[in-house]
Design a protein around this motif. Structure first.
Motif, PDB file in Angstrom:
ATOM      1  N   ARG A 146       0.830  -1.205   0.000  1.00 18.91           N
ATOM      2  CA  ARG A 146       0.000   0.000   0.000  1.00 18.91           C
ATOM      3  C   ARG A 146       0.872   1.266   0.000  1.00 18.91           C
ATOM      4  NH1 ARG A 146      -5.154   0.234   1.417  1.00 18.91           N
ATOM      5  NH2 ARG A 146      -4.849   1.852   3.005  1.00 18.91           N
ATOM      6  N   GLY A 147       1.704   1.442   1.023  1.00 25.00           N
ATOM      7  CA  GLY A 147       2.550   2.615   1.188  1.00 25.00           C
ATOM      8  C   GLY A 147       2.784   3.486  -0.037  1.00 25.00           C
ATOM      9  N   ASP A 148       3.814   3.157  -0.824  1.00 32.73           N
ATOM     10  CA  ASP A 148       4.169   4.001  -1.962  1.00 32.73           C
ATOM     11  C   ASP A 148       3.133   3.936  -3.078  1.00 32.73           C
ATOM     12  OD1 ASP A 148       4.839   1.359  -2.509  1.00 32.73           O
ATOM     13  OD2 ASP A 148       6.627   1.851  -3.675  1.00 32.73           O
ATOM     14  N   PHE A 149       2.345   2.855  -3.161  1.00 34.62           N
ATOM     15  CA  PHE A 149       1.326   2.756  -4.202  1.00 34.62           C
ATOM     16  C   PHE A 149       0.178   3.732  -3.966  1.00 34.62           C
ATOM     17  CE2 PHE A 149       1.965  -1.759  -6.133  1.00 34.62           C
ATOM     18  CZ  PHE A 149       3.287  -1.439  -6.410  1.00 34.62           C
ATOM     19  N   ASN A 156      -1.689   6.750  -9.589  1.00 33.00           N
ATOM     20  CA  ASN A 156      -2.395   6.707 -10.870  1.00 33.00           C
ATOM     21  C   ASN A 156      -2.022   5.477 -11.702  1.00 33.00           C
ATOM     22  OD1 ASN A 156      -3.788   9.054 -10.378  1.00 33.00           O
ATOM     23  ND2 ASN A 156      -2.340  10.370 -11.451  1.00 33.00           N
ATOM     24  N   ILE A 157      -0.786   5.030 -11.570  1.00 34.45           N
ATOM     25  CA  ILE A 157      -0.310   3.928 -12.411  1.00 34.45           C
ATOM     26  C   ILE A 157      -0.453   2.568 -11.729  1.00 34.45           C
ATOM     27  CG2 ILE A 157       2.110   4.067 -11.688  1.00 34.45           C
ATOM     28  CD1 ILE A 157       0.956   3.541 -15.298  1.00 34.45           C
ATOM     29  N   ILE A 255      -1.535  -3.117 -14.024  1.00 34.78           N
ATOM     30  CA  ILE A 255      -1.081  -1.735 -14.085  1.00 34.78           C
ATOM     31  C   ILE A 255      -2.156  -0.891 -14.777  1.00 34.78           C
ATOM     32  CG2 ILE A 255       0.108  -2.080 -16.302  1.00 34.78           C
ATOM     33  CD1 ILE A 255       2.305  -0.192 -15.266  1.00 34.78           C
ATOM     34  N   ASN A 256      -2.282   0.361 -14.352  1.00 32.68           N
ATOM     35  CA  ASN A 256      -3.236   1.278 -14.979  1.00 32.68           C
ATOM     36  C   ASN A 256      -2.581   1.927 -16.196  1.00 32.68           C
ATOM     37  OD1 ASN A 256      -5.323   0.948 -12.955  1.00 32.68           O
ATOM     38  ND2 ASN A 256      -4.052   2.180 -11.598  1.00 32.68           N
TER      39      ASN A 256
END
Length: 274
Positions: A146-149, A156-157, A255-256
């Motif tokens: 979760r952290g950096d995501f 966004n990505i 991935i977005n």
């Protein structure tokens, strides 16, 4: 001459190493060099760590390679469509000189044997006991990132993919395929895991491998009987390097973006939550 531009955390570094091997095989007579800028690794605890953890050797760097890559990056600003640089993570122009080393494709490594072996790892008693428990039970590794995501840089990505709905569906699949599963949770947000996933009593939250020892979480994941991974290269390799022929569940949307990495073995189970 070929020049590879490296960066990212340990999971990315493994993908980069696999592309380096593919490049060497394709161009056996070419000189291949690596560029390892510190700023590309500094946000990750271990920095550039693959050579310390695995029995591998990455390409050397030279002043000439640094000069050439600098000039070509400047040229790319003037001519963005130049074929001299291949920077996309999926599409590859093999005739380029400079490559973003992060290229993800199962074909680079699926038929290799013993291409990526851990160096001898010294484990403390707590981690040794965890491995013993994993081997003695119907063990399931769950990785939650979760952290950096969740940060503006990556959300966004990479965000909103391995959602709570995804983990609930993955747990339902595990319960249908394994009796009496024992869960081992790896995450950078243990509070969320403990308060949201609603896991049974037979669960261990592994929260002590931190800092430069963070790689041990990936190592531990390779001992379970099943892996529920996030859309994270870190947990991808924890599952792929697992030699127990595990059940592996992954988010089908990785991935977005308008491209899809071809990295998933056919026997892995993808979940679509859209």
């Amino acid at each position: 001459m070929k020049i590879l531009y490296f960066g990212g955390g340990l999971g990315n570094q493994i993908f980069e190493y696999s592309f380096y091997l593919a490049l060497k095989e394709r161009f056996p007579s070419e000189d291949i060099y690596g560029i390892y800028p510190n700023f590309k690794f500094k946000e990750h605890f271990g920095g550039f760590e693959i050579e310390q953890i695995f029995d591998v050797k990455l390409p050397a760097t030279t002043f000439k390679a640094k000069l050439i890559i600098g000039l070509l990056f400047l040229y790319k600003k003037i001519n963005p469509k130049t074929s001299l640089c291949s920077l996309h993570p999926i599409n590859i122009n093999w005739n380029s000189i400079v490559f973003n080393a992060f290229k993800s494709d199962l074909s680079f490594y699926k038929d290799r044997r013993k291409w990526l072996e851990y160096k001898k790892i010294s484990l403390d008693l707590r981690n040794r006991k965890i491995i013993d428990k994993m081997l003695a039970t119907n063990s399931v590794a769950i990785h939650v990132r979760r952290g950096d995501f969740l940060s503006p840089k990556y959300n966004n990505i990479l965000g909103n993919i391995a959602t709570l709905v995804y983990y609930k569906k993955a747990l339902d699949i595990i319960k249908s395929k394994m009796s009496d599963p024992y869960f081992f949770v790896f995450s950078d947000d243990m509070i969320w895991c403990k308060t949201t996933l609603n896991l049974p009593e037979k669960t261990v939250y592994i929260d002590w491998n931190i800092g430069k020892n963070s790689f041990l979480d990936m190592y531990l994941m390779t001992f379970t009987k099943a892996n529920i991974i996030a859309n994270s290269t870190f947990s991808y390799w924890g599952a792929y390097l697992n030699k127990n022929t595990p059940i592996v569940i992954y988010p089908e949307k990785w991935i977005n973006a308008d491209y899809y990495p071809k990295i998933f073995p056919v026997d892995w189970i993808g979940i679509n939550v859209e």
